[in-house]
Write an enzyme that holds these catalytic residues in place. Sequence first.
Site, PDB file in Angstrom:
ATOM      1  N   GLU A  64      -3.163  14.644   0.278  1.00 39.50           N
ATOM      2  CA  GLU A  64      -3.260  15.101  -0.863  1.00 39.50           C
ATOM      3  C   GLU A  64      -2.795  14.099  -1.830  1.00 39.50           C
ATOM      4  O   GLU A  64      -1.860  13.257  -1.561  1.00 39.50           O
ATOM      5  CB  GLU A  64      -1.930  16.224  -0.866  1.00 39.50           C
ATOM      6  CG  GLU A  64      -2.584  17.575  -0.143  1.00 39.50           C
ATOM      7  CD  GLU A  64      -2.115  17.796   0.993  1.00 39.50           C
ATOM      8  OE1 GLU A  64      -0.979  16.865   1.527  1.00 39.50           O
ATOM      9  OE2 GLU A  64      -2.635  18.430   2.109  1.00 39.50           O
ATOM     10  N   TYR A  71      -8.652   5.858  -2.792  1.00 39.90           N
ATOM     11  CA  TYR A  71      -9.117   6.736  -1.620  1.00 39.90           C
ATOM     12  C   TYR A  71     -10.697   6.983  -1.656  1.00 39.90           C
ATOM     13  O   TYR A  71     -11.414   6.664  -0.586  1.00 39.90           O
ATOM     14  CB  TYR A  71      -8.679   8.155  -1.794  1.00 39.90           C
ATOM     15  CG  TYR A  71      -6.924   7.951  -1.781  1.00 39.90           C
ATOM     16  CD1 TYR A  71      -6.189   7.069  -0.752  1.00 39.90           C
ATOM     17  CD2 TYR A  71      -6.323   8.891  -2.526  1.00 39.90           C
ATOM     18  CE1 TYR A  71      -5.008   7.090  -0.920  1.00 39.90           C
ATOM     19  CE2 TYR A  71      -4.815   8.718  -2.426  1.00 39.90           C
ATOM     20  CZ  TYR A  71      -4.249   7.742  -1.482  1.00 39.90           C
ATOM     21  OH  TYR A  71      -2.770   7.642  -1.492  1.00 39.90           O
TER      22      TYR A  71
HETATM   23  C1  LIG Z   1      -1.965   3.732  -5.573  1.00 38.60           C
HETATM   24  C2  LIG Z   1      -1.412   2.458  -5.127  1.00 38.60           C
HETATM   25  C3  LIG Z   1      -0.916   2.394  -3.798  1.00 38.60           C
HETATM   26  C4  LIG Z   1      -2.505   1.221  -5.156  1.00 38.60           C
HETATM   27  O1  LIG Z   1      -2.108   0.113  -4.860  1.00 38.60           O
HETATM   28  P1  LIG Z   1      -2.481  -1.288  -5.486  1.00 38.60           P
HETATM   29  O2  LIG Z   1      -2.034  -2.541  -4.603  1.00 38.60           O
HETATM   30  O3  LIG Z   1      -1.990  -1.287  -7.045  1.00 38.60           O
HETATM   31  O4  LIG Z   1      -4.327  -1.050  -5.261  1.00 38.60           O
HETATM   32  P2  LIG Z   1      -5.070  -2.162  -4.853  1.00 38.60           P
HETATM   33  O5  LIG Z   1      -4.950  -3.455  -5.847  1.00 38.60           O
HETATM   34  O6  LIG Z   1      -5.145  -2.238  -3.527  1.00 38.60           O
HETATM   35  O7  LIG Z   1      -6.728  -1.556  -5.697  1.00 38.60           O
HETATM   36  C5  LIG Z   1      -7.354  -0.840  -4.860  1.00 38.60           C
HETATM   37  C6  LIG Z   1      -8.265   0.119  -5.299  1.00 38.60           C
HETATM   38  O8  LIG Z   1      -7.606   1.018  -6.075  1.00 38.60           O
HETATM   39  C7  LIG Z   1      -7.919   1.668  -7.356  1.00 38.60           C
HETATM   40  N1  LIG Z   1      -7.067   1.087  -8.209  1.00 38.60           N
HETATM   41  C8  LIG Z   1      -5.809   0.817  -7.972  1.00 38.60           C
HETATM   42  N2  LIG Z   1      -5.172   0.639  -9.091  1.00 38.60           N
HETATM   43  C9  LIG Z   1      -6.089   1.198  -9.920  1.00 38.60           C
HETATM   44  C10 LIG Z   1      -5.753   1.348 -11.488  1.00 38.60           C
HETATM   45  N3  LIG Z   1      -4.587   0.988 -12.151  1.00 38.60           N
HETATM   46  N4  LIG Z   1      -6.778   1.810 -12.161  1.00 38.60           N
HETATM   47  C11 LIG Z   1      -7.618   2.306 -11.467  1.00 38.60           C
HETATM   48  N5  LIG Z   1      -8.110   1.847 -10.208  1.00 38.60           N
HETATM   49  C12 LIG Z   1      -6.977   1.438  -9.480  1.00 38.60           C
HETATM   50  C13 LIG Z   1      -9.155   0.666  -7.377  1.00 38.60           C
HETATM   51  O9  LIG Z   1     -10.296   1.343  -6.974  1.00 38.60           O
HETATM   52  C14 LIG Z   1      -8.944  -0.529  -6.486  1.00 38.60           C
HETATM   53  O10 LIG Z   1     -10.118  -1.233  -6.115  1.00 38.60           O
HETATM   54  P3  LIG Z   1     -11.148  -2.418  -6.826  1.00 38.60           P
HETATM   55  O11 LIG Z   1      -9.575  -3.255  -7.170  1.00 38.60           O
HETATM   56  O12 LIG Z   1     -12.034  -2.843  -6.311  1.00 38.60           O
HETATM   57  O13 LIG Z   1     -10.891  -1.736  -8.466  1.00 38.60           O
HETATM   58  C15 LIG Z   1      -0.350   1.943  -6.234  1.00 38.60           C
HETATM   59  O14 LIG Z   1      -0.796   2.221  -7.505  1.00 38.60           O
HETATM   60  C16 LIG Z   1       0.931   2.644  -6.020  1.00 38.60           C
HETATM   61  O15 LIG Z   1       1.951   2.281  -5.496  1.00 38.60           O
HETATM   62  N6  LIG Z   1       1.277   3.704  -6.967  1.00 38.60           N
HETATM   63  C17 LIG Z   1       2.315   4.490  -6.751  1.00 38.60           C
HETATM   64  C18 LIG Z   1       2.375   5.482  -5.632  1.00 38.60           C
HETATM   65  C19 LIG Z   1       1.197   6.207  -5.537  1.00 38.60           C
HETATM   66  O16 LIG Z   1       0.736   6.827  -6.348  1.00 38.60           O
HETATM   67  N7  LIG Z   1       0.911   6.557  -4.146  1.00 38.60           N
HETATM   68  C20 LIG Z   1      -0.504   7.237  -4.086  1.00 38.60           C
HETATM   69  C21 LIG Z   1       0.141   8.926  -3.625  1.00 38.60           C
HETATM   70  S1  LIG Z   1      -1.036   9.791  -3.090  1.00 38.60           S
END
Ligand SMILES: CC(C)(COP(=O)(O)OP(=O)(O)OC[C@H]1O[C@@H](n2cnc3c(N)ncnc32)[C@H](O)[C@@H]1OP(=O)(O)O)[C@@H](O)C(=O)NCCC(=O)NCCS
Length: 211
Positions: free
Chosen positions: A141, A153
Amino acid sequence: MYYFLKAMHEDDIPRVQEIERQSFSAPWSANTYRRELSSPATSRYIVARSSPSLPPDEPIMPYVPRRSLLQTLLPSVFTKPQPVSPFPLVGYAGLWLMVDEGHITTIAVAPSQRSQGLGELLLNGLIDQGLDMGATRLTLEVRISNESAQKLYLKYGFEPSGTRVRYYTDNGEDALIMWTDVITEPSYQHRLSELRERLALRLQRQAGMVE
Ligand SMILES: CC(C)(COP(=O)(O)OP(=O)(O)OC[C@H]1O[C@@H](n2cnc3c(N)ncnc32)[C@H](O)[C@@H]1OP(=O)(O)O)[C@@H](O)C(=O)NCCC(=O)NCCS
């Protein structure tokens, strides 16, 4: 910088909670994490660590303990102190197994370390843990407003399949429910190996291992 995955250990909980407080409006308690770590047959938690040099080449889950009931009730008597890791913890993620469904419970990267592929690295680690436990599909979720997580995702084949109305009690926000196809199917495995190749190249470039 190099990044690698390990099993989460109880000693990691304070740092996990630090990242959790920076990432979520309703963080889990330390006790919730301790409980999660005590049932490795159905619940797996991993952490991402950083290292300035090539990290140790060890499997992710070499030391997941299987605990007896007594060990679970009296962890301080039975838990051997782990050597403090010299590698900073930069993210974490977790998964529960329910029959053959893997439910992603959490994933977060330290704010200063985001957008470098670590969310992807952790999600890959969870997919491997799901496969290891016998999950055939994965689900989660996510807040309707959390577009960056949804994009992550979607990239890994999770598709929206409905909403849970007012699921988040802190602000009454709806949750989007997402599911993968069968992760053991050749079509999913093929997509996964392509994504992994691209991620490996990205991480190697960032570490200066390749041009
Ligand atoms: C969601 C989260 C885990 C992503 O981690 P991250 O290390 O920043 O993500 P990555 O660098 O591995 O990015 C992977 C993909 O995620 C998406 N993504 C990540 N950050 C993004 C942003 N700021 N805007 C849009 N897409 C994004 C993209 O699809 C990206 O792929 P791409 O690089 O080919 O565009 C991070 O933003 C986070 O910790 N958020 C707070 C906690 C949270 O919301 N967790 C999810 C709960 S359901």
